[in-house]
Motif scaffolding. Structure first.
Motif: not given
Length: 180
Positions: A138-161
């Motif tokens: 489960i990925m957690v973020t808030n509606p601020i630009v830099h935290t949403v941008a980090d969410l993209i990295k979270c998704k990529q790492i999940c995909d890779e693993l």
């Protein structure tokens, strides 16, 4: 079959630990699931504090050092969930073998319906090993630009693993103009 779910975020302060605790509590209370919550954020552990477990002489740190079996680190919380807190002591960060996290989780996996792993924020060693021990996230973020941008990295790492993403919790939404 036990589901091992990592609760992750790319940035600290987005409410990841609160989401992990509430997910564990809701699964137990509303779905009668047997749930274990593990604080995998050993450098800045908070699960025990949030749950009022201020004095826990045996913690995840002990199991990761090989000093004790992981089953001895489990505390029963008044909410009905089982909890493995991480140590609050700085000296307990020494000699931790993170590589055994998945192995330690496997020792107790068949005793629970869900194991919720509260990860450290970001993409450090702790969070990557937490994801390595998870089958879902489960990925957690808030509606601020830099935290949403980090969410993209979270998704990529999940995909890779090859960790299945259950979804995103958009936390701390207040309807302000600066929010996405």
């Amino acid at each position: 079959m036990t589901r091992v779910v990592g609760v992750i975020s790319g940035k600290g302060g987005v409410g990841k630990t609160v989401v992990a605790i509430n997910t564990a509590a809701a699964l137990h209370k509303y779905y009668n699931m047997k749930v274990l919550l593990i604080d995998c954020n050993i450098t800045t552990s908070h699960v025990g504090l949030y749950l009022g477990l201020y004095s826990t002489p045996i913690t995840l740190n002990d199991a990761l050092r090989g000093n004790i079996g992981i089953e001895k680190t489990i505390y029963e919380h008044s909410s009905g969930i089982s909890v493995i807190p991480a140590s609050l002591k700085l000296e307990d960060l020494k000699s931790i073998d993170w590589q055994v996290m998945k192995e330690k989780t496997a020792e107790i996996i068949d005793k629970y319906d869900y194991i919720i792993l509260d990860s450290s924020p970001g993409f450090n060693r702790e969070s990557l090993i937490t994801l390595g021990a998870s089958s879902e996230a489960i990925m957690v973020t808030n509606p601020i630009v830099h935290t949403v941008a980090d969410l993209i990295k979270c998704k990529q790492i999940c995909d890779e693993l090859r960790v299945r993403q259950l979804g995103i919790v958009l936390n701390m939404v207040r309807g302000k103009k600066y929010e996405l």
